[in-house]
Design an enzyme around this catalytic site. Structure first.
Site, short mmCIF file in Angstrom:
data_model
loop_
_atom_site.label_atom_id
_atom_site.label_comp_id
_atom_site.label_asym_id
_atom_site.label_seq_id
_atom_site.Cartn_x
_atom_site.Cartn_y
_atom_site.Cartn_z
N ASP A 171 0.84 -1.19 0.00
CA ASP A 171 0.00 0.00 0.00
C ASP A 171 0.89 1.24 0.00
O ASP A 171 2.11 1.13 -0.09
CB ASP A 171 -0.94 -0.02 1.22
CG ASP A 171 -2.28 0.64 0.93
OD1 ASP A 171 -2.33 1.88 0.92
OD2 ASP A 171 -3.27 -0.09 0.71
N HIS A 218 -4.71 4.67 5.01
CA HIS A 218 -5.27 3.81 3.98
C HIS A 218 -4.80 2.38 4.16
O HIS A 218 -5.60 1.42 4.14
CB HIS A 218 -4.89 4.34 2.60
CG HIS A 218 -5.51 3.59 1.45
ND1 HIS A 218 -4.91 2.51 0.86
CD2 HIS A 218 -6.68 3.78 0.80
CE1 HIS A 218 -5.67 2.06 -0.11
NE2 HIS A 218 -6.76 2.82 -0.18
N SER A 268 -10.64 0.00 -3.15
CA SER A 268 -9.61 -0.20 -2.13
C SER A 268 -10.16 -0.98 -0.95
O SER A 268 -9.42 -1.64 -0.23
CB SER A 268 -9.09 1.15 -1.61
OG SER A 268 -8.05 1.65 -2.39
#
Length: 683
Positions: free
Chosen positions: A120, A146, A348
């Site tokens: 990521d 994230h 995602s």
């Protein structure tokens, strides 16, 4: 092998579950190649990054963008244009059915012992209370919200119950996205028994700037294109065939333009908006739908397409995305502190939803086949596709792929396979000279559709250099055909030129997944054939995985399937296997295996003629009443004492239907001579 000796010349054999050693991958037998590939990919990405940063300094462009919503980083410059990699942001376990096998008897799965790789834009926050000590920081970079949200979706323990991950006991190897393919090459599993050191699956919730991005137009050229990123990923997976990456499809369909160019969602009406690694043949590309939940339970009809999820096809017409999962408003970990959480949407989120659910299947397979059981990537991918719940158009489509992941259905198929239903899953090998076609017979129950899926990890194809190139990137073109009552059935195909059209059937020569679906199957035997086009295979051979649903069950475990007992005796438990119901000398089990009517004394397996040569010797010809779906063998003995045929090798070798005779050309000098014809169900 369970063997039943019946009447004068009939021997019946059943295959049993065989979980023998599986062939390992290229990287397992050539570790020096793994290191060389990893080193080369690292060097290539490092050089690209250095050149990109130099370009950014000259052109006053940012190297990294992090506005709290989207994280992006400059990684290369192609044809004078910057290449930015970006995150794909926009009651998940219920939607994929993971909650039905997670910590629920008889499955009791939680991901324990499974390592999931997470690449990521930063690291997963290792100290978050949801992870304990289960996250390993592999790259020593700063955490990012994230990555932490993705990691939580996969493996949060459930300290906060609404944030519980799909596989709450799984471990995570956390990397940033720099040199991702190089690092995956190093860590990818290449054989069974590597659970403690290598990874069998990984998640990648990022892609590259394509089309419109925050008011800047980066061009449509890479949408659908099999470029160097897609090809590099396919090379890596082909050489480590027990490793399956999950890649988010992207969120480009609702990107608007400024009038100078049409928006991504207007460009081709939203189709052809997937790019880069997610276009790879051997990855699992995941789109996003809304929560498939109603009244606290799973409701597939609620899984509506999100406004942002990118659609296929690939430029060569391949089906992308492969599946969909929940990617709308997922609640998971944040990295502001060790007890921080947030909601987020995007592919995602759908990708780790599917990846974490798949970790339960990886765990389950190992438990079913201890100590080192592991599925090939083609088996795991094929299993998820085969058991997905269809959404959108009937059959696959370029929006939902093969449908919504159904983890429980996938687990149940594995359970059936381990319980003795060996035809539900096969891992086969075609060879360009020694085995050009595999043929199987399956017995359809008629109570549900007959569904057969094959999936294979294909060698990397040629890079497409131009946009919308129709150059095929499939290298080894396998073919699936099913023949039975009603004729020959072909796999699904989609139309590149009319992407919204419903799937038809025909010769699929572009996908490395093929599926035949017979909605209204007639009870009885169907012949399944797996072959390949042409006379050669890249690498001389091609392994494939096959999944089957809709075949007969055996309620009373007497080795006679339910459909057959229902057909002749009116119930699924109506036939006693050892009883000769029609008095013709063959019991009911023998009648089923040999393919005859157990209620008709005139219907029985028998030698129909036997004829010697002119002098009473060779050639000696035997014929029998052959039945479709059976394989015959002829044996010879010089006495009938002490089980005389048990250890004898076959004179004839396998003689599949329609073979109904054998000619012995050898002049036998010993007298007497006895022949026996064995029959079994085709594999």
């Amino acid at each position: 092998m369970r063997v039943y000796k019946v009447s004068l010349i009939l021997l019946i054999a059943f295959p049993v579950l065989n979980t023998g050693a599986q062939l390992v991958s290229t990287y397992e037998v050539k570790p020096e190649l793994r290191k060389a590939d990893s080193d080369w990919m690292w060097l290539e990405s490092t050089v690209d990054k250095i050149k990109a940063e130099e370009w950014a300094a000259v052109n006053h462009m940012p190297v990294r963008i992090d506005d709290g919503r989207t994280l992006a980083e400059l990684v290369a410059v192609r044809d004078g244009k910057p290449v930015y990699i970006k995150t794909h942001n926009a009651n998940a376990a219920i939607s994929t059915g993971a909650n039905l096998i997670r910590d629920v008897s008889p499955y009791n799965l939680d991901g324990d012992g499974v390592i999931v790789g997470v690449w990521d834009g930063g690291e997963v926050l290792t100290t978050h209370r949801e992870f304990g000590t289960r996250v390993t920081d592999k790259d020593a970079v700063a955490s990012h919200w994230h990555a932490t949200h993705v990691g939580g979706t996969i493996a949060a323990s459930g300290v906060t119950s609404s944030a519980k991950g799909m596989a709450p006991a799984a471990m995570i190897y956390s990397h940033d996205w720099t040199s991702d393919i190089s690092e995956m090459t190093t860590e990818a599993a290449s054989a069974p028994g590597q659970q403690s050191a290598k990874i069998y699956l990984s998640n990648h919730s990022y892609g590259y700037f394509t089309g419109w991005e925050d008011g800047t137009f980066y061009g449509f050229e890479d949408f659908g294109k099999y470029n160097s990123n897609a090809r590099s990923t396919d090379i890596m997976v082909y050489n480590a065939q027990y490793f399956l990456p999950f890649w988010s499809a992207g969120n480009d369909r609702n990107d608007a333009g400024d009038g100078s160019h049409e928006g991504d969602g207007k460009y081709k009406d939203g189709y052809d908006t997937i790019s880069d690694n997610a276009i790879g043949k051997n990855v699992m590309t995941v789109g996003a739908v809304s929560d498939a939940v109603s009244g606290g339970g799973r409701n597939v009809s609620r899984a509506g397409m999100s406004a942002f999820s990118s659609w296929g096809p690939a430029d060569d017409g391949r089906i992308k995305p492969d599946i969909v999962a929940n990617g709308v408003n997922l609640y998971s970990c944040d990295d502001d502190n060790n007890s921080d959480y947030t909601h987020s949407s995007g592919t995602s989120m759908s990708s780790p939803n599917a990846c974490g659910s798949a970790a339960l299947l990886v765990e389950y397979y190992k438990e079913l086949f201890p100590p080192d059981g592991a599925m090939r990537a083609s088996t795991l991918k094929g299993l998820i596709i085969h058991t997905a719940d269809d959404l959108g158009n009937a059959g696959p489509d370029y929006s939902y792929g093969w449908g919504l992941m159904n983890t429980k259905a996938a687990a149940d198929l594995l359970k059936d396979y381990a319980g003795g239903s060996v035809q539900r899953l096969k891992e086969g090998l075609l060879h360009e000279t020694t085995n050009t076609v595999d043929t199987f017979t399956v017995a359809a129950s008629g109570n549900e559709p007959l569904r057969i899926t094959i999936c294979w990890t294909d060698p990397a194809g040629p890079t497409q250099s131009t946009s919308d190139s129709r150059t095929k990137v499939l290298v080894n073109d396998l073919d699936l055909r099913v023949t039975g009552p009603g004729g020959t059935y072909y796999p699904f195909v989609l139309s590149y030129s009319v992407p919204e059209a419903a799937a038809t059937t025909g010769d699929n020569d572009i996908d490395n997944v093929e599926q035949v679906l017979i909605d209204s199957s007639i009870p009885g035997n169907y012949t399944v054939e797996v072959s390949f086009k042409g006379s050669e295979l890249a690498g001389d051979s091609q392994r494939y995985s096959m999944l089957v649903s809709g075949i007969s069950s055996d309620s009373d475990t007497d080795s006679i399937p339910d459909f057959w007992e229902m057909q002749y005796f009116g119930s699924t438990t109506g036939a006693l296997a050892s009883l000769d119901s029609d008095g013709d000398g063959a019991d009911n089990l023998t009648e089923y295996i040999s393919g005859f009517d157990p209620t008709d004394p005139a219907s029985v397996f028998a030698i129909t003629t036997q004829e010697a040569g002119p002098d009473g010797g060779a050639p000696f010809v035997i014929t029998w009443n052959a039945v479709e779906g059976r394989v015959y063998n002829v044996k010879l003995s010089n006495n009938l004492l002490y089980d005389p045929f048990a250890g004898n090798e076959s004179l004839s070798g396998d003689l599949p239907y329609p073979a109904d005779s054998f000619t012995d050309l050898v002049e036998r000098v010993t007298s007497p001579v006895f022949y026996q014809v064995d029959v079994r169900l085709a594999d």
